[in-house]
Each structure stands twice: as structure tokens, then as C-alpha cells.
Design a protein around this motif. Structure first.
Motif, PDB file in Angstrom:
ATOM      1  N   HIS A 193      -4.433   9.118  -9.223  1.00 31.05           N
ATOM      2  CA  HIS A 193      -3.146   8.555  -8.819  1.00 31.05           C
ATOM      3  C   HIS A 193      -3.005   8.467  -7.308  1.00 31.05           C
ATOM      4  O   HIS A 193      -2.026   7.907  -6.809  1.00 31.05           O
ATOM      5  CB  HIS A 193      -1.982   9.360  -9.424  1.00 31.05           C
ATOM      6  N   HIS A 194      -3.991   9.004  -6.571  1.00 33.83           N
ATOM      7  CA  HIS A 194      -4.006   8.849  -5.119  1.00 33.83           C
ATOM      8  C   HIS A 194      -5.086   7.864  -4.672  1.00 33.83           C
ATOM      9  O   HIS A 194      -5.399   7.804  -3.476  1.00 33.83           O
ATOM     10  CB  HIS A 194      -4.212  10.203  -4.439  1.00 33.83           C
ATOM     11  N   THR A 233      -2.234   1.961  -8.670  1.00 30.76           N
ATOM     12  CA  THR A 233      -3.011   3.198  -8.620  1.00 30.76           C
ATOM     13  C   THR A 233      -4.119   3.146  -9.670  1.00 30.76           C
ATOM     14  O   THR A 233      -3.993   2.479 -10.696  1.00 30.76           O
ATOM     15  CB  THR A 233      -2.120   4.420  -8.872  1.00 30.76           C
ATOM     16  N   PHE A 238      -7.378   3.948  -0.101  1.00 38.18           N
ATOM     17  CA  PHE A 238      -6.919   2.566  -0.217  1.00 38.18           C
ATOM     18  C   PHE A 238      -8.176   1.694  -0.282  1.00 38.18           C
ATOM     19  O   PHE A 238      -8.967   1.686   0.668  1.00 38.18           O
ATOM     20  CB  PHE A 238      -6.059   2.181   0.984  1.00 38.18           C
ATOM     21  N   SER A 294      -6.410  -2.815  -4.710  1.00 37.46           N
ATOM     22  CA  SER A 294      -5.786  -4.137  -4.716  1.00 37.46           C
ATOM     23  C   SER A 294      -6.626  -5.054  -5.588  1.00 37.46           C
ATOM     24  O   SER A 294      -7.810  -5.275  -5.317  1.00 37.46           O
ATOM     25  CB  SER A 294      -5.694  -4.702  -3.293  1.00 37.46           C
ATOM     26  N   VAL A 350      -1.402  -4.229  -5.565  1.00 38.64           N
ATOM     27  CA  VAL A 350      -1.771  -2.831  -5.360  1.00 38.64           C
ATOM     28  C   VAL A 350      -1.274  -2.000  -6.528  1.00 38.64           C
ATOM     29  O   VAL A 350      -0.072  -1.997  -6.840  1.00 38.64           O
ATOM     30  CB  VAL A 350      -1.194  -2.297  -4.040  1.00 38.64           C
ATOM     31  N   ARG A 389      -5.541   3.966  -4.500  1.00 42.78           N
ATOM     32  CA  ARG A 389      -4.785   2.722  -4.625  1.00 42.78           C
ATOM     33  C   ARG A 389      -5.730   1.553  -4.402  1.00 42.78           C
ATOM     34  O   ARG A 389      -6.444   1.504  -3.398  1.00 42.78           O
ATOM     35  CB  ARG A 389      -3.630   2.684  -3.623  1.00 42.78           C
ATOM     36  N   TRP A 414       0.815  -1.217   0.000  1.00 40.08           N
ATOM     37  CA  TRP A 414       0.000   0.000   0.000  1.00 40.08           C
ATOM     38  C   TRP A 414       0.848   1.267   0.000  1.00 40.08           C
ATOM     39  O   TRP A 414       0.363   2.340  -0.351  1.00 40.08           O
ATOM     40  CB  TRP A 414      -0.912   0.001   1.224  1.00 40.08           C
ATOM     41  N   THR A 457      -5.469  10.306   0.239  1.00 37.30           N
ATOM     42  CA  THR A 457      -5.056   9.074  -0.423  1.00 37.30           C
ATOM     43  C   THR A 457      -6.028   7.985   0.016  1.00 37.30           C
ATOM     44  O   THR A 457      -6.232   7.780   1.215  1.00 37.30           O
ATOM     45  CB  THR A 457      -3.625   8.666  -0.071  1.00 37.30           C
TER      46      THR A 457
END
Length: 267
Positions: free
Chosen positions: A219-220, A254, A196, A224, A252, A222, A96, A194
Motif C-alpha cells: 500500500h506504499h 496503490t 512511486f 501509474s 495512480v 504507488r 501521487w 513510499t
């Protein structure tokens, strides 16, 4: 470290949710290199096979994995008893990368068992609150019985931890609906956040679209991703997603990198 599994002893095996177990593993002798949140191991049930499983806890040399019993190998791993041994290869894949989000608000969005790979990220963020802005944890599950880490969730949200289910059961008084319905209750500044995200692919797509709409840069975000990983070293090609081999270039990635690939139905 990637070709031959090392023996790890099972130190604990506890039920986590419906059909899901959490096992803790300690090296018998030599230990694998340190895992980072988001990376995965190949867990081998002797005489059955091996499967990729993201690390759900990192405590010194002890690895924790949360596994859903859906196939022969995962069922065998869910059934292991403390004191028995399993094989472990790794670590594999990308993590991450929490340090790259220093100073930014953190938005963790999980669906179902997707909370497992995010758990060590949340723990790392909670252990160093001065390194980032506000932490929000949003978790969704099909039913209350499918929720992971229920005892931990209560202490995770700073400033917000939200839980929702698709279908409420008897006695459930919490939120009902998809996990994106919790975003209005979270406290974050989109262009300074950001995110996740981990869960079923349809949930990842919907969450990423909503975050983009709210102003979180691609791009921020992320995510999986999961494909059919066999070798975990990028040789067999089973986990290919366009130009990416997810066991090596993921899991992971982006969203600016993944979005055009996920838009191609054949991939």
C-alpha cells in the motif's frame, strides 16, 4: 473544465530525447484549476484530435508536457510552434499524493517516458526536503539517446540518483541493465519508504515485485497505469481495468489495489 478545451498558447517547444518533445503552455485567458503531480490533461491539436498527457511541470499557470511522437495527434502536438494555440482539458485522474508520504523515505523509479509524470513529484520533494526522509531517483531508458531531462538528473538525487540504459551507445560509461539493478545503490529503509513507479507495465510489475521482496508495503507502492483513455471522465469505459476506470480512479493507484487486477491476463 472537463468537457470543453480551453485555449493555451505554446510558449516553448524543445527536443527532449529521441522522438520526444517538451512543450510549455500558458492560458490565453481563463486558466484551468491547479494540477497536482501525477494528474493528466487532455491536449487537443486543433483539427487532429486529443490525447491524455500527464503533466511534467507545474509553474504557476504554465503547464509543461513531455510528449513522444507515436501517433497523429502526438506528432501534431510535438510539431506545434511557439505562439500557436492548443486546447487543454483537465485536470483529470489521481495524483501521487506526496503529502501522504510525509516523514517517509521516497523512492522514485521511472522507465522511459515514465519519468515525465514523476518529474513534478521530484521537484516538489526537493522544494520541501524537511517534509520527508531520503529521496532516491532511479531512472532507466532503452538507450542514452532516450533519457529525459539529462541536465536535471544530476541534481535530483538526495542521497542517490541513478541512471541506467538497456543498451549502451558510444561514449556511455554509466550503468547498463534494467532499472531494478539500481536498487542496491539506493539508500532507503523499506518499511519506512513510499515508492512511486511509472513506466512500461512490464517494468512496473518487475519493480513492484522487487520492492515487495525487499519489504516495502504494497500500500506504499504507488504506480501509474495507462490504458486507452478517450473521454477522461469515466463515461466511455475504454480505460477500464476490472472495477477501475483509470481516467477517474487512476492513473495512480496503490499496488495492493492493482496487483490482483494486473494478474488477470484478460484485463
Amino acid at each position: 473544465m472537463t468537457a470543453v478545451p480551453l485555449p493555451y498558447r505554446v510558449t516553448a517547444n524543445r527536443p527532449e530525447s529521441a522522438g520526444t518533445r517538451t512543450i510549455s503552455l500558458q492560458p490565453v485567458a481563463e486558466a484551468l484549476p491547479a494540477f497536482a503531480p501525477g494528474r493528466f490533461a487532455m491536449l487537443y491539436a486543433f483539427g487532429v484530435g486529443d490525447i491524455p498527457v500527464s503533466v511534467a511541470g507545474i509553474d504557476g499557470g504554465v503547464l509543461t508536457h513531455t510528449i513522444r511522437a507515436v501517433g497523429a495527434t502526438s506528432r501534431a502536438l510535438c510539431a506545434v510552434r511557439p505562439g500557436t494555440q492548443v486546447g487543454v482539458r483537465g485536470p483529470f485522474g489521481t495524483g501521487w499524493d506526496l503529502p501522504a508520504a510525509a516523514g517517509r523515505d521516497l523512492l522514485v523509479v521511472a522507465g522511459g517516458i515514465g519519468l515525465a509524470p514523476l518529474r513534478p513529484l521530484v521537484r516538489a520533494a526537493l522544494s520541501a526536503p524537511g517534509d520527508h526522509g531520503r529521496l532516491n531517483v532511479l531512472a532507466g531508458a532503452r538507450t542514452p539517446a532516450d533519457l529525459l531531462y539529462r541536465s536535471e538528473l544530476k541534481g535530483w538525487g538526495l542521497p542517490y540518483c541513478g541512471v541506467t540504459v538497456d543498451r549502451a551507445g558510444p561514449g556511455w560509461t554509466g550503468n547498463v541493465g534494467v532499472v531494478t539493478t539500481l536498487l542496491d545503490q539506493a539508500a532507503f529503509t523499506p518499511h519506512e519508504t513510499t515508492a512511486f513507479v511509472c513506466g512500461p507495465e512490464v517494468m512496473i510489475r518487475a519493480t513492484a515485485r522487487e520492492l515487495l521482496h525487499r519489504g516495502v508495503p504494497a500500500h506504499h507502492i504507488r504506480i501509474s497505469l495507462e490504458r486507452n483513455m478517450h473521454c477522461a471522465t469515466g463515461h466511455c469505459g475504454h480505460c477500464q481495468l476490472g472495477p477501475l476506470l483509470l481516467c477517474r480512479d487512476g492513473p495512480v493507484v496503490t499496488y495492493d489495489r492493482a496487483e490482483p487486477l494486473l494478474a488477470v491476463r484478460e484485463l
